[in-house]
Design a protein around this motif. Structure first.
Motif, PDB file in Angstrom:
ATOM      1  N   GLN B 113       1.004  -1.259   0.134  1.00  0.00           N
ATOM      2  CA  GLN B 113       0.153  -0.226   0.039  1.00  0.00           C
ATOM      3  C   GLN B 113       0.719   1.263  -0.021  1.00  0.00           C
ATOM      4  O   GLN B 113       0.693   1.921  -0.616  1.00  0.00           O
ATOM      5  CB  GLN B 113      -0.920  -0.061   1.193  1.00  0.00           C
ATOM      6  N   ARG B 147      -7.040   1.512  -0.530  1.00  0.00           N
ATOM      7  CA  ARG B 147      -6.799   1.285   0.651  1.00  0.00           C
ATOM      8  C   ARG B 147      -5.856   2.030   1.731  1.00  0.00           C
ATOM      9  O   ARG B 147      -5.924   2.191   2.891  1.00  0.00           O
ATOM     10  CB  ARG B 147      -6.571  -0.415   1.023  1.00  0.00           C
ATOM     11  N   GLU B 150      -7.529   5.033   2.611  1.00  0.00           N
ATOM     12  CA  GLU B 150      -8.559   4.937   3.743  1.00  0.00           C
ATOM     13  C   GLU B 150      -7.568   4.762   5.144  1.00  0.00           C
ATOM     14  O   GLU B 150      -8.038   5.289   6.090  1.00  0.00           O
ATOM     15  CB  GLU B 150      -9.339   3.351   3.668  1.00  0.00           C
ATOM     16  N   ASN B 151      -6.781   4.005   4.930  1.00  0.00           N
ATOM     17  CA  ASN B 151      -5.865   3.784   6.441  1.00  0.00           C
ATOM     18  C   ASN B 151      -5.170   4.899   6.905  1.00  0.00           C
ATOM     19  O   ASN B 151      -5.005   5.341   7.678  1.00  0.00           O
ATOM     20  CB  ASN B 151      -4.731   2.875   5.867  1.00  0.00           C
TER      21      ASN B 151
END
Lengths: 140, 171
Positions: B113, B147, B150-151
């Protein structure tokens, strides 16, 4: 500020700046590249010299009898006496060649049952500087 | 590869590689090592670069990420590179150091990520090039980036709070 906004997230992320690439990096990289180039050239030169020396010896003493040195299937490499082992950073390379037993004796190996006029097939471990560091006899 | 070609490639892409490696590892010395190893790999095997498969930049970034991920695996053999269910919790906000806070938040992302986010946010690379550089399918690269964002929204929550309260105070 809305955390769900990608643009706002991007703006916050850019508060973390990466440092500049150090100016000295190019010089160090080129030095490392040139060192590798020299090492390759040196190893090739050493190999050529070794092969030439072996060829010369074979011409001078034609058709020697078969090797009188007993060898096993899985012979270990035996360090060349009085030569330092490879450094941890050296990759080294192994070259297979026919060596006069007399050359092994001259290098300091103890081969009591060997015929000094014979030749043996051996794997020679060369360091990055092209010097032989260890020898393994090969079963024929 | 000729010497001028090699130098050109160095000058053209060294900064992207260095920034990427630095942001992935958080270490200047590791970033310096990674950049040098990338170019030595290119020097040793220039034929490994196939122009049909994308730009030199993506090729070099691919080498850099492999070196970085290998180190990651060596140091954390039981930790997944990209846990699908990984939910990062907010980190404590150091006093007055927003940049450090952001760096810490990014360092907490799973590596796959993190690399997608760094290439998208800091290098402004399109998804197609990110996918090429990371050896991933386009959908996978898009999913990792989503993701990661989002994190980060979770990780950076204290920062939003701080900004909100500062704005509130000003009003």
């Amino acid at each position: 500020m809305e955390p769900n906004d990608d643009a706002e997230l991007s703006r916050v992320l850019r508060e973390w700046q990466a440092p500049e690439t150090p100016a000295w990096l190019e010089g160090r990289l080129m030095a490392r590249r040139d060192a590798r180039r020299r090492t390759r050239f040196g190893a090739a030169l050493a190999l050529a010299a070794a092969l030439a020396a072996v060829a010369l010896l074979m011409v001078r003493s034609p058709a020697p009898p078969a090797a009188a040195v007993a060898v096993d299937e899985e012979q270990p490499f035996v360090p060349v006496p009085n030569v330092l082992p490879l450094d941890s950073y050296e990759t080294g390379r192994v070259v297979r060649m026919d060596l006069p037993v007399s050359a092994l004796l001259a290098a300091g190996y103890s081969l009591p049952a060997a015929d000094p006029t014979a030749t043996v097939t051996a794997d020679v471990l060369l360091g990055d500087d092209g010097r032989a560091h260890a020898v393994r006899l090969v079963s024929e | 590869m000729t010497d001028p070609e090699f130098r050109d490639a160095f000058h053209m892409h060294k900064d992207v590689l260095y920034r990427f490696a630095y942001r992935m590892t958080g270490s200047r010395s590791l970033a310096e090592d990674v950049v040098q190893e990338c170019y030595l790999a290119l020097w040793r095997r220039p034929g490994a670069y196939d122009p049909l498969r994308g730009a030199v930049r993506a090729f070099l970034l691919g080498i850099a990420r492999n070196l970085i991920l290998k180190r990651w695996r060596d140091e954390r053999p039981h930790e997944p590179l990209d846990a699908e269910s990984s939910v990062c919790q907010p980190v404590d906000l150091p006093a007055g150091e927003r940049a450090v806070f952001v760096a810490q938040a990014i360092a907490r992302l799973p590596p796959l990520q993190r690399e997608a986010l760094i290439l998208a946010e800091y290098e402004e690379m399109p998804l197609e090039e990110i996918a090429r550089a990371t050896g991933a399918e386009l959908a996978a690269a898009k999913s990792r980036l989503h993701r990661a964002r989002e994190n980060l929204r979770r990780l950076l929550a204290p920062l939003w709070e701080e900004t909100r309260s500062t704005n509130g105070t000003k009003r």
